[in-house]
Scaffold this motif. Structure first.
Motif, PDB file in Angstrom:
ATOM      1  N   ILE A  18       0.816  -1.178  -0.132  1.00  0.00           N
ATOM      2  CA  ILE A  18       0.008   0.070  -0.120  1.00  0.00           C
ATOM      3  C   ILE A  18       0.886   1.292  -0.101  1.00  0.00           C
ATOM      4  O   ILE A  18       0.585   1.975  -0.939  1.00  0.00           O
ATOM      5  CB  ILE A  18      -0.916  -0.006   1.226  1.00  0.00           C
ATOM      6  CG1 ILE A  18      -1.987  -0.986   0.985  1.00  0.00           C
ATOM      7  CG2 ILE A  18      -1.552   1.300   1.311  1.00  0.00           C
ATOM      8  CD1 ILE A  18      -2.878  -1.225   2.344  1.00  0.00           C
ATOM      9  N   ILE A  19       1.797   1.255   0.821  1.00  0.00           N
ATOM     10  CA  ILE A  19       2.834   2.497   0.801  1.00  0.00           C
ATOM     11  C   ILE A  19       3.599   2.571  -0.416  1.00  0.00           C
ATOM     12  O   ILE A  19       3.702   3.753  -0.746  1.00  0.00           O
ATOM     13  CB  ILE A  19       3.828   2.334   2.163  1.00  0.00           C
ATOM     14  CG1 ILE A  19       3.016   2.485   3.399  1.00  0.00           C
ATOM     15  CG2 ILE A  19       4.732   3.417   2.039  1.00  0.00           C
ATOM     16  CD1 ILE A  19       3.641   2.272   4.765  1.00  0.00           C
ATOM     17  N   SER A  21       2.565   1.698  -3.381  1.00  0.00           N
ATOM     18  CA  SER A  21       1.830   2.065  -4.717  1.00  0.00           C
ATOM     19  C   SER A  21       1.313   3.646  -4.425  1.00  0.00           C
ATOM     20  O   SER A  21       1.195   4.337  -5.258  1.00  0.00           O
ATOM     21  CB  SER A  21       0.708   1.252  -4.755  1.00  0.00           C
ATOM     22  OG  SER A  21      -0.207   1.226  -3.472  1.00  0.00           O
ATOM     23  N   TRP A  22       1.496   3.977  -3.012  1.00  0.00           N
ATOM     24  CA  TRP A  22       0.946   5.385  -2.870  1.00  0.00           C
ATOM     25  C   TRP A  22       2.252   6.389  -3.271  1.00  0.00           C
ATOM     26  O   TRP A  22       1.952   7.319  -3.898  1.00  0.00           O
ATOM     27  CB  TRP A  22       0.547   5.589  -1.307  1.00  0.00           C
ATOM     28  CG  TRP A  22       0.222   6.871  -1.096  1.00  0.00           C
ATOM     29  CD1 TRP A  22      -0.647   7.975  -1.328  1.00  0.00           C
ATOM     30  CD2 TRP A  22       1.134   7.669  -0.083  1.00  0.00           C
ATOM     31  NE1 TRP A  22      -0.558   9.014  -0.753  1.00  0.00           N
ATOM     32  CE2 TRP A  22       0.574   9.044   0.058  1.00  0.00           C
ATOM     33  CE3 TRP A  22       2.351   7.330   0.512  1.00  0.00           C
ATOM     34  CZ2 TRP A  22       1.260   9.959   0.909  1.00  0.00           C
ATOM     35  CZ3 TRP A  22       2.686   8.541   1.419  1.00  0.00           C
ATOM     36  CH2 TRP A  22       2.257   9.704   1.445  1.00  0.00           C
ATOM     37  N   LEU A  23       3.454   5.861  -2.924  1.00  0.00           N
ATOM     38  CA  LEU A  23       4.614   6.500  -3.291  1.00  0.00           C
ATOM     39  C   LEU A  23       4.641   6.703  -4.952  1.00  0.00           C
ATOM     40  O   LEU A  23       4.842   7.729  -5.406  1.00  0.00           O
ATOM     41  CB  LEU A  23       5.773   5.894  -2.665  1.00  0.00           C
ATOM     42  CG  LEU A  23       5.797   6.153  -1.167  1.00  0.00           C
ATOM     43  CD1 LEU A  23       7.102   5.480  -0.606  1.00  0.00           C
ATOM     44  CD2 LEU A  23       6.167   7.635  -0.995  1.00  0.00           C
ATOM     45  N   SER A  25       2.147   6.404  -6.988  1.00  0.00           N
ATOM     46  CA  SER A  25       1.348   7.394  -7.694  1.00  0.00           C
ATOM     47  C   SER A  25       1.492   8.771  -7.586  1.00  0.00           C
ATOM     48  O   SER A  25       1.408   9.669  -8.180  1.00  0.00           O
ATOM     49  CB  SER A  25      -0.069   6.987  -7.121  1.00  0.00           C
ATOM     50  OG  SER A  25      -0.248   7.323  -5.672  1.00  0.00           O
ATOM     51  N   ASN A  26       1.958   9.007  -6.230  1.00  0.00           N
ATOM     52  CA  ASN A  26       2.626  10.331  -5.977  1.00  0.00           C
ATOM     53  C   ASN A  26       3.508  10.917  -7.076  1.00  0.00           C
ATOM     54  O   ASN A  26       3.610  12.071  -7.363  1.00  0.00           O
ATOM     55  CB  ASN A  26       2.872  10.499  -4.624  1.00  0.00           C
ATOM     56  CG  ASN A  26       1.704  10.859  -3.699  1.00  0.00           C
ATOM     57  OD1 ASN A  26       0.518  11.014  -4.101  1.00  0.00           O
ATOM     58  ND2 ASN A  26       1.970  10.683  -2.408  1.00  0.00           N
ATOM     59  N   ASN A  29       2.140  11.548 -10.470  1.00  0.00           N
ATOM     60  CA  ASN A  29       1.293  12.729 -10.512  1.00  0.00           C
ATOM     61  C   ASN A  29       2.305  14.068 -10.616  1.00  0.00           C
ATOM     62  O   ASN A  29       1.983  14.765 -11.291  1.00  0.00           O
ATOM     63  CB  ASN A  29       0.271  12.962  -9.359  1.00  0.00           C
ATOM     64  CG  ASN A  29      -0.654  11.876  -9.414  1.00  0.00           C
ATOM     65  OD1 ASN A  29      -1.246  11.446 -10.547  1.00  0.00           O
ATOM     66  ND2 ASN A  29      -1.285  11.656  -8.362  1.00  0.00           N
TER      67      ASN A  29
END
Length: 58
Positions: A18-19, A21-23, A25-26, A29
């Motif tokens: 989860i962490i 994939s969050w990194l 995606s950021n 962006n």
């Protein structure tokens, strides 16, 4: 004891995914925003270089 170790390992792996994939995606962006800014500045440079408009060229 072994069952709790397996459960903790699975939970830790889920949190890491989860962490991660969050990194990711950021990061993507931020690159999209930077790409849009670069594209706009390229368009502005092209407008400055244009000597004749389309109607004047004909």
């Amino acid at each position: 004891m072994k069952d709790s170790f397996i459960a903790i390992s699975i939970f830790s792996l889920a949190i890491a995914i989860i962490i991660g994939s969050w990194l990711i995606s950021n990061g993507s962006n931020d690159k999209k925003v930077q790409f849009v800014h670069e594209e706009t500045s390229d368009l502005e440079k092209n407008k400055e270089k244009q000597l004749l408009t389309q109607s004047e060229f004909r």
